[in-house]
Design an enzyme around this catalytic site. Structure first.
Site, short mmCIF file in Angstrom:
data_model
loop_
_atom_site.label_atom_id
_atom_site.label_comp_id
_atom_site.label_asym_id
_atom_site.label_seq_id
_atom_site.Cartn_x
_atom_site.Cartn_y
_atom_site.Cartn_z
N SER A 145 0.84 -1.21 0.00
CA SER A 145 0.00 0.00 0.00
C SER A 145 0.87 1.25 0.00
O SER A 145 2.06 1.18 0.30
CB SER A 145 -0.87 -0.02 1.27
N TYR A 158 -3.42 0.00 10.02
CA TYR A 158 -3.27 -0.39 8.62
C TYR A 158 -1.85 -0.07 8.13
O TYR A 158 -1.20 -0.89 7.48
CB TYR A 158 -4.31 0.36 7.78
P1 NAP Z 1 -11.83 -4.96 -0.31
O1 NAP Z 1 -12.71 -4.39 -1.33
O2 NAP Z 1 -12.07 -4.66 1.14
O3 NAP Z 1 -11.77 -6.57 -0.50
C1 NAP Z 1 -10.99 -7.32 0.40
C2 NAP Z 1 -11.51 -8.74 0.35
O4 NAP Z 1 -10.84 -9.52 1.36
C3 NAP Z 1 -13.00 -8.79 0.66
O5 NAP Z 1 -13.62 -9.78 -0.12
C4 NAP Z 1 -12.99 -9.18 2.12
O6 NAP Z 1 -14.17 -9.77 2.58
C5 NAP Z 1 -11.85 -10.17 2.13
N1 NAP Z 1 -11.41 -10.46 3.50
C6 NAP Z 1 -11.31 -9.59 4.53
N2 NAP Z 1 -10.92 -10.22 5.64
C7 NAP Z 1 -10.77 -11.54 5.30
C8 NAP Z 1 -10.39 -12.71 6.01
N3 NAP Z 1 -10.07 -12.68 7.32
N4 NAP Z 1 -10.35 -13.89 5.35
C9 NAP Z 1 -10.67 -13.95 4.04
N5 NAP Z 1 -11.05 -12.88 3.29
C10 NAP Z 1 -11.08 -11.68 3.93
O7 NAP Z 1 -10.33 -4.54 -0.60
P2 NAP Z 1 -9.65 -4.02 -1.95
O8 NAP Z 1 -9.81 -2.54 -2.05
O9 NAP Z 1 -10.06 -4.91 -3.09
O10 NAP Z 1 -8.11 -4.26 -1.58
C11 NAP Z 1 -7.55 -5.57 -1.70
C12 NAP Z 1 -6.18 -5.49 -1.06
O11 NAP Z 1 -5.44 -4.39 -1.61
C13 NAP Z 1 -6.23 -5.25 0.45
O12 NAP Z 1 -5.15 -5.94 1.06
C14 NAP Z 1 -5.99 -3.73 0.56
O13 NAP Z 1 -5.40 -3.38 1.80
C15 NAP Z 1 -5.04 -3.51 -0.58
N6 NAP Z 1 -5.02 -2.13 -1.09
C16 NAP Z 1 -6.18 -1.54 -1.51
C17 NAP Z 1 -6.09 -0.24 -2.04
C18 NAP Z 1 -7.29 0.52 -2.53
O14 NAP Z 1 -7.13 1.73 -2.80
N7 NAP Z 1 -8.44 -0.10 -2.67
C19 NAP Z 1 -4.86 0.38 -2.16
C20 NAP Z 1 -3.72 -0.27 -1.68
C21 NAP Z 1 -3.82 -1.54 -1.16
P3 NAP Z 1 -15.21 -8.79 3.33
O15 NAP Z 1 -16.01 -8.15 2.25
O16 NAP Z 1 -16.01 -9.68 4.24
O17 NAP Z 1 -14.38 -7.77 4.12
C1 GCO Z 2 -6.93 5.18 3.21
C2 GCO Z 2 -7.05 4.30 2.01
C3 GCO Z 2 -5.68 3.75 1.64
C4 GCO Z 2 -5.80 2.81 0.48
C5 GCO Z 2 -4.50 2.26 0.10
C6 GCO Z 2 -3.55 3.31 -0.40
O1 GCO Z 2 -7.85 5.17 4.05
O2 GCO Z 2 -5.92 5.90 3.30
O3 GCO Z 2 -7.96 3.24 2.25
O4 GCO Z 2 -5.12 3.10 2.74
O5 GCO Z 2 -6.64 1.74 0.79
O6 GCO Z 2 -3.92 1.47 1.09
O7 GCO Z 2 -2.43 2.65 -0.96
#
Ligand code: NAP
Ligand code: GCO
Length: 260
Positions: A145, A158
Site C-alpha cells: 500500500s 493499517y
Molecule cells: P476490499 O474491497 O475490502 O476486499 C478485500 C476482500 O478480502 C473482501 O472480499 C474481504 O471480505 C476479504 N477479507 C477480509 N478479511 C478476510 C479474512 N479474514 N479472510 C478472508 N477474506 C477476507 O479490498 P480491496 O480494495 O479490493 O483491496 C484488496 C487489497 O489491496 C487489500 O489488502 C488492501 O489493503 C489492498 N489495497 C487496496 C487499495 C485501494 O485503494 N483499494 C490500495 C492499496 C492496497 P469482506 O467483504 O467480508 O471484508
Molecule cells: C486510506 C485508504 C488507503 C488505500 C491504500 C492506499 O484510508 O488511506 O484506504 O489506505 O486503501 O492502502 O495505498
C-alpha cells in the site's frame, strides 16, 4: 517475449478474491492462462465470487476460509492441492482497514487489522511454500500500500500492517530466493474499490485531496493493477525479488500540486 508473461498451466490462489482488486487480478491471470482459486471469509461472498467468475467466463474454484485461521488455511491449501493442483502463484490480497483516530482505537481493533493484513499473509505464505519448494518454483505477491511507505491520520493499524508486509515480502525473498521462490509486493495507490468507497463520496474533501496528490490526476482503477500483477506472477519477473512495485499514478514521487 510475450510467452514469458504467460501463466498457462499455473494454479493461482487469490485470497479475498470475490471482488475488488483480488477479483481483477484473478481475471487477468485467467486471461493469461492460469487456473483460478480464491477464498473469502463469508459463504455469500464465495457464492457471489463464483457467480461473477462464471459471468466472466472463468472456471474458478472458491473456498470458504478465514485467512487469519491457521488450521483453516492449512486444510484449505491441502484441499486445493488435492482438487486443483499445487499452488504456483499466491496473491495475499485479503485485507481490511479501520479508519479510527489512534487515541480512539482500541488495542483489539489494532490487533484485528494486524491479524488480517500482516499475520494472515505470513500464515498463508507458510502454508503454500513447502509445495512450491518441492516443485522448484513459486510466486508470492503481497498487496502492500501507499501506507507501506507513508502515514496518515486514522490509519495507524493499517500503516503498521502494510509497513510490516513490505518487510515480510523482503524476508520471504531473503529466505527462499535460493529455492527459486520470488516474493514481491504490489503497492496500489488510491484505487476505486469498495474499500475506498467512503473516501470517494461526492464532495468528500479526501476525493479532491487524493487527486491533487496524484500526478495522474485521478483515482486508480483495478485495471491499472492487472498488467503489473501478471508481470510479477510470470517468468518475465524471475529475477525480480523482494521488490515492492508501486502502481500509484506517481503519488510517492510527488509532493502534491503546488499552489497556483
Ligand atoms: P476490499 O474491497 O475490502 O476486499 C478485500 C476482500 O478480502 C473482501 O472480499 C474481504 O471480505 C476479504 N477479507 C477480509 N478479511 C478476510 C479474512 N479474514 N479472510 C478472508 N477474506 C477476507 O479490498 P480491496 O480494495 O479490493 O483491496 C484488496 C487489497 O489491496 C487489500 O489488502 C488492501 O489493503 C489492498 N489495497 C487496496 C487499495 C485501494 O485503494 N483499494 C490500495 C492499496 C492496497 P469482506 O467483504 O467480508 O471484508
Ligand atoms: C486510506 C485508504 C488507503 C488505500 C491504500 C492506499 O484510508 O488511506 O484506504 O489506505 O486503501 O492502502 O495505498
Amino acid at each position: 517475449m510475450l510467452d514469458r508473461f504467460s501463466l498457462k498451466g499455473k494454479v493461482a490462489f487469490i485470497t479475498g478474491g470475490s471482488y475488488g482488486i483480488g477479483f481483477a487480478i484473478a481475471e487477468a491471470y485467467a486471461a493469461a492462462g492460469a487456473r483460478i482459486v480464491f477464498n473469502d471469509i463469508k459463504q455469500e461472498l464465495v457464492d457471489r465470487g463464483l457467480t461473477a467468475y462464471e459471468e466472466a467466463g472463468i472456471e474458478a474454484r472458491g473456498y470458504l476460509c478465514d485467512v487469519t485461521d491457521e488450521a483453516a488455511v492449512h486444510s484449505t491449501v491441502a484441499k486445493i492441492e488435492q482438487e486443483v493442483g499445487v499452488i504456483d502463484i499466491l496473491v495475499n490480497n485479503a485485507g481490511i482497514i479501520k479508519r479510527i483516530p489512534m487515541l480512539e482505537m482500541s488495542a483489539a481493533e489494532f490487533r484485528q487489522v494486524i491479524d488480517v493484513d500482516l499475520n494472515a499473509p505470513f500464515i498463508v505464505a507458510k502454508a503454500v511454500l513447502p509445495s512450491m519448494i518441492r516443485k522448484g518454483h513459486g510466486k508470492i505477491i503481497n498487496l502492500c500500500s501507499m501506507m507501506s511507505e507513508l502515514g496518515r491520520e486514522t490509519v495507524s493499524a493499517y500503516a503498521a500492517a502494510k509497513g510490516g508486509l513490505k518487510m515480510l515480502t523482503r524476508n520471504i525473498c531473503s529466505e527462499f530466493g535460493s529455492q527459486n521462490i520470488q516474493c514481491n509486493g504490489i503497492g496500489p495507490g488510491y484505487i476505486e474499490t469498495p474499500q475506498t468507497a467512503p473516501l470517494r463520496v461526492d464532495g468528500h474533501p479526501f476525493n479532491s485531496f487524493i487527486i491533487s496528490k496524484t500526478p495522474a490526476g485521478r483515482w486508480g482503477t483495478t485495471d491499472d493493477l492487472t498488467g503489473p500483477a501478471v508481470f510479477l506472477a510470470s517468468e518475465a519477473s524471475n529475477f525480480v525479488n523482494g521488490h515492492i512495485l508501486y502502481v500509484d499514478g506517481g503519488i510517492l514521487a510527488y509532493i502534491g500540486k503546488q499552489p497556483s
